[in-house]
Design a protein around this motif. Structure first.
Motif, PDB file in Angstrom:
ATOM      1  N   LYS A 228       0.847  -1.186   0.000  1.00  0.00           N
ATOM      2  CA  LYS A 228       0.000   0.000   0.000  1.00  0.00           C
ATOM      3  C   LYS A 228       0.884   1.239   0.000  1.00  0.00           C
ATOM      4  CE  LYS A 228      -4.117  -1.982   0.418  1.00  0.00           C
ATOM      5  NZ  LYS A 228      -5.223  -1.778  -0.533  1.00  0.00           N
ATOM      6  N   VAL A 229       0.551   2.206  -0.827  1.00  0.00           N
ATOM      7  CA  VAL A 229       1.360   3.417  -0.942  1.00  0.00           C
ATOM      8  C   VAL A 229       0.472   4.655  -0.857  1.00  0.00           C
ATOM      9  CG1 VAL A 229       3.089   2.224  -2.329  1.00  0.00           C
ATOM     10  CG2 VAL A 229       1.239   3.469  -3.464  1.00  0.00           C
ATOM     11  N   SER A 230       1.094   5.774  -0.478  1.00  0.00           N
ATOM     12  CA  SER A 230       0.370   7.044  -0.357  1.00  0.00           C
ATOM     13  C   SER A 230       0.513   7.857  -1.631  1.00  0.00           C
ATOM     14  CB  SER A 230       0.908   7.843   0.827  1.00  0.00           C
ATOM     15  OG  SER A 230       0.657   7.179   2.047  1.00  0.00           O
ATOM     16  N   ASP A 231      -0.584   8.456  -2.064  1.00  0.00           N
ATOM     17  CA  ASP A 231      -0.604   9.317  -3.240  1.00  0.00           C
ATOM     18  C   ASP A 231      -0.970  10.734  -2.795  1.00  0.00           C
ATOM     19  OD1 ASP A 231      -0.999  10.696  -5.564  1.00  0.00           O
ATOM     20  OD2 ASP A 231      -2.375   9.263  -6.483  1.00  0.00           O
ATOM     21  N   PRO A 232       0.021  11.625  -2.604  1.00  0.00           N
ATOM     22  CA  PRO A 232      -0.260  12.964  -2.082  1.00  0.00           C
ATOM     23  C   PRO A 232      -0.928  13.900  -3.080  1.00  0.00           C
ATOM     24  CG  PRO A 232       2.056  12.763  -2.631  1.00  0.00           C
ATOM     25  CD  PRO A 232       1.460  11.406  -2.843  1.00  0.00           C
ATOM     26  N   THR A 233      -1.151  13.460  -4.297  1.00  0.00           N
ATOM     27  CA  THR A 233      -1.878  14.304  -5.252  1.00  0.00           C
ATOM     28  C   THR A 233      -3.389  14.205  -5.040  1.00  0.00           C
ATOM     29  OG1 THR A 233      -2.042  12.605  -6.982  1.00  0.00           O
ATOM     30  CG2 THR A 233      -0.048  13.974  -6.944  1.00  0.00           C
ATOM     31  N   HIS A 234      -3.809  13.242  -4.223  1.00  0.00           N
ATOM     32  CA  HIS A 234      -5.227  13.074  -3.901  1.00  0.00           C
ATOM     33  C   HIS A 234      -5.393  12.835  -2.400  1.00  0.00           C
ATOM     34  CE1 HIS A 234      -5.473  12.531  -8.238  1.00  0.00           C
ATOM     35  NE2 HIS A 234      -6.781  12.701  -8.143  1.00  0.00           N
ATOM     36  N   LEU A 235      -6.571  13.125  -1.906  1.00  0.00           N
ATOM     37  CA  LEU A 235      -6.849  13.032  -0.478  1.00  0.00           C
ATOM     38  C   LEU A 235      -8.033  12.116  -0.199  1.00  0.00           C
ATOM     39  CD1 LEU A 235      -6.662  16.840   0.409  1.00  0.00           C
ATOM     40  CD2 LEU A 235      -4.847  15.152   0.747  1.00  0.00           C
ATOM     41  N   GLN A 236      -7.955  11.440   0.930  1.00  0.00           N
ATOM     42  CA  GLN A 236      -9.124  10.802   1.517  1.00  0.00           C
ATOM     43  C   GLN A 236      -9.390  11.516   2.834  1.00  0.00           C
ATOM     44  OE1 GLN A 236      -7.381   6.631   0.777  1.00  0.00           O
ATOM     45  NE2 GLN A 236      -9.588   6.228   0.896  1.00  0.00           N
ATOM     46  N   TYR A 237     -10.515  11.262   3.432  1.00  0.00           N
ATOM     47  CA  TYR A 237     -10.832  11.979   4.657  1.00  0.00           C
ATOM     48  C   TYR A 237     -11.708  11.127   5.564  1.00  0.00           C
ATOM     49  CZ  TYR A 237     -14.829  13.047   1.616  1.00  0.00           C
ATOM     50  OH  TYR A 237     -15.876  12.955   0.742  1.00  0.00           O
ATOM     51  N   ALA A 238     -11.627  11.440   6.854  1.00  0.00           N
ATOM     52  CA  ALA A 238     -12.427  10.747   7.860  1.00  0.00           C
ATOM     53  C   ALA A 238     -12.926  11.780   8.854  1.00  0.00           C
ATOM     54  CB  ALA A 238     -11.605   9.679   8.572  1.00  0.00           C
ATOM     55  N   ARG A 239     -14.081  11.521   9.430  1.00  0.00           N
ATOM     56  CA  ARG A 239     -14.658  12.462  10.389  1.00  0.00           C
ATOM     57  C   ARG A 239     -13.874  12.417  11.693  1.00  0.00           C
ATOM     58  NH1 ARG A 239     -21.073  12.548  11.135  1.00  0.00           N
ATOM     59  NH2 ARG A 239     -20.788  13.311   9.004  1.00  0.00           N
ATOM     60  N   LEU A 240     -13.484  13.579  12.175  1.00  0.00           N
ATOM     61  CA  LEU A 240     -12.778  13.656  13.445  1.00  0.00           C
ATOM     62  C   LEU A 240     -13.714  13.267  14.585  1.00  0.00           C
ATOM     63  CD1 LEU A 240     -10.957  17.039  12.844  1.00  0.00           C
ATOM     64  CD2 LEU A 240      -9.793  14.869  13.283  1.00  0.00           C
ATOM     65  N   PRO A 241     -13.288  12.406  15.475  1.00  0.00           N
ATOM     66  CA  PRO A 241     -14.145  12.052  16.610  1.00  0.00           C
ATOM     67  C   PRO A 241     -14.214  13.207  17.606  1.00  0.00           C
ATOM     68  CG  PRO A 241     -11.996  11.041  16.862  1.00  0.00           C
ATOM     69  CD  PRO A 241     -11.995  11.691  15.510  1.00  0.00           C
ATOM     70  N   ASN A 242     -15.341  13.309  18.324  1.00  0.00           N
ATOM     71  CA  ASN A 242     -15.443  14.324  19.374  1.00  0.00           C
ATOM     72  C   ASN A 242     -14.308  14.176  20.371  1.00  0.00           C
ATOM     73  OD1 ASN A 242     -17.798  14.977  18.087  1.00  0.00           O
ATOM     74  ND2 ASN A 242     -19.021  15.098  19.947  1.00  0.00           N
ATOM     75  N   LYS A 243     -13.998  12.926  20.681  1.00  0.00           N
ATOM     76  CA  LYS A 243     -12.875  12.620  21.557  1.00  0.00           C
ATOM     77  C   LYS A 243     -12.315  11.291  21.100  1.00  0.00           C
ATOM     78  CE  LYS A 243     -11.586  12.062  26.419  1.00  0.00           C
ATOM     79  NZ  LYS A 243     -11.109  10.672  26.442  1.00  0.00           N
ATOM     80  N   GLY A 244     -11.055  11.265  20.749  1.00  0.00           N
ATOM     81  CA  GLY A 244     -10.481  10.025  20.265  1.00  0.00           C
ATOM     82  C   GLY A 244      -9.211  10.276  19.486  1.00  0.00           C
ATOM     83  N   THR A 245      -8.786   9.276  18.743  1.00  0.00           N
ATOM     84  CA  THR A 245      -7.510   9.340  18.027  1.00  0.00           C
ATOM     85  C   THR A 245      -7.645   8.748  16.636  1.00  0.00           C
ATOM     86  OG1 THR A 245      -6.338   9.055  20.133  1.00  0.00           O
ATOM     87  CG2 THR A 245      -5.062   8.730  18.114  1.00  0.00           C
ATOM     88  N   ILE A 246      -7.072   9.417  15.660  1.00  0.00           N
ATOM     89  CA  ILE A 246      -6.917   8.874  14.308  1.00  0.00           C
ATOM     90  C   ILE A 246      -5.452   8.492  14.144  1.00  0.00           C
ATOM     91  CG2 ILE A 246      -6.989   9.385  11.848  1.00  0.00           C
ATOM     92  CD1 ILE A 246      -9.349  11.207  12.359  1.00  0.00           C
ATOM     93  N   THR A 247      -5.195   7.220  13.866  1.00  0.00           N
ATOM     94  CA  THR A 247      -3.828   6.721  13.777  1.00  0.00           C
ATOM     95  C   THR A 247      -3.523   6.276  12.356  1.00  0.00           C
ATOM     96  OG1 THR A 247      -3.955   5.932  16.067  1.00  0.00           O
ATOM     97  CG2 THR A 247      -2.173   5.056  14.696  1.00  0.00           C
ATOM     98  N   HIS A 248      -2.386   6.706  11.838  1.00  0.00           N
ATOM     99  CA  HIS A 248      -1.954   6.288  10.507  1.00  0.00           C
ATOM    100  C   HIS A 248      -1.430   4.857  10.554  1.00  0.00           C
ATOM    101  CE1 HIS A 248      -2.022   9.889   7.844  1.00  0.00           C
ATOM    102  NE2 HIS A 248      -2.115  10.504   9.010  1.00  0.00           N
ATOM    103  N   HIS A 249      -1.744   4.089   9.530  1.00  0.00           N
ATOM    104  CA  HIS A 249      -1.192   2.757   9.405  1.00  0.00           C
ATOM    105  C   HIS A 249       0.282   2.839   9.002  1.00  0.00           C
ATOM    106  CE1 HIS A 249      -5.511   1.132   8.538  1.00  0.00           C
ATOM    107  NE2 HIS A 249      -5.331   1.505   9.784  1.00  0.00           N
TER     108      HIS A 249
END
Length: 293
Positions: A228-249
């Protein structure tokens, strides 16, 4: 009457959940960091390939050299544009963010969020976790002809550009390493669509794509690994939790962990407004008395 309208409006707000709000900005000068919490680069991917060799006997008792190939998709900084991010304060909430980065880089490994209901001023904190790299390996016997990879190759590093569709790289022989990229995720958007200086409740990150790494070790021996590779020319997005953590794989993509956040009792809001209203009323009466005197 006006005070009654304000109280009723606030009670109505009490039935709504607080939501996080952040803003993004591109950085061209120090002034662009004003009001922001931290800055970062989007992820790209560097492909690392290395080989080790061991001697062993095959089924017929003949001596052969077995080559162990390690393929790693390593996060790297996409330095074309630097971004800033900051939590925003709204009428009813205050969003604070906590960025954890991969050591010695400006790559986000985790973003913790805490959205405080400013009516009751309850504070909760969240942290981040460092992501690890992946390592994929395969075995095959080297043929007498010049192989693509051997211990003499050392560690090879290639900057990947998924926007090209495919890329060819050299090992010990020319163009013996080929990378073919899979399609963009269906929810990906061009990086130009990142909302800037606008409140949003989404966390944006470089789009995650599959890549097939094909190594022509010899004319008759082929190895293929998918990463799996990252493509910085495009974005994905996720809703920020009210309280919590988003962790990169480790290579690309994210996980969202939501923690339970406290809710505001409308009665607490009414009580706070009544106390504030009384304070205002007392101030007005005191001012009238000063005028009469």
């Amino acid at each position: 009457m006006r005070g009654l309208i304000i109280i009723c409006g606030a009670v109505g707000l009490g039935g709504c959940a607080t939501v996080p709000a952040v803003q993004y900005n591109t950085i061209a000068s120090p002034a662009d960091m004003r009001g922001m919490a931290d800055s970062f680069y989007l992820r790209r991917t560097t492909l690392e390939i290395s080989a080790t060799e061991t001697a062993k006997k095959d089924a017929a008792g003949e001596n052969v050299v077995v080559t162990n190939v390690a393929v790693k998709a390593v996060p790297a900084e996409y330095r074309n544009t630097r971004y800033a991010i900051g939590g925003k304060r709204t009428l009813r909430s205050d969003t604070r963010i906590n960025l954890t980065k991969i050591d010695n880089t400006d790559l986000i490994s985790a973003i913790g969020t805490e959205t405080t209901d400013t009516t009751v001023n309850t504070i909760n904190q969240a942290g981040g976790v460092i992501a690890k790299l992946i390592s994929l390996a395969t075995l095959f016997a080297a043929a007498p002809e010049t192989p693509c990879l051997s211990e003499k190759s050392g560690k090879l590093r290639f900057d990947l550009d998924p926007s090209q569709g495919s890329q060819n790289f050299d090992g010990q022989t020319q163009g013996c390493i080929r990378v073919d990229y899979g399609p963009l995720p269906q929810d990906a958007i061009p990086v130009s669509q990142l909302p800037l200086r606008t409140d949003t409740r989404f966390y944006y990150f470089a789009a995650c794509r599959e890549a097939a790494v094909r190594i022509a070790q010899t004319g008759t021996r082929m190895i293929e690994e998918k990463v799996k590779v990252s493509d910085p020319t495009h974005l994905q997005y996720a809703r920020l939790p009210n309280k919590g953590t988003i962790t990169h794989h480790s290579s690309c993509g994210i996980s969202v962990v939501t923690e339970k956040s406290p809710t505001t009792n409308p009665a607490d809001i009414v009580g706070a407004l009544e106390a504030q209203g009384k304070a205002i009323s007392d101030a007005i009466e005191a001012a009238k008395k000063d005028d009469d005197d």
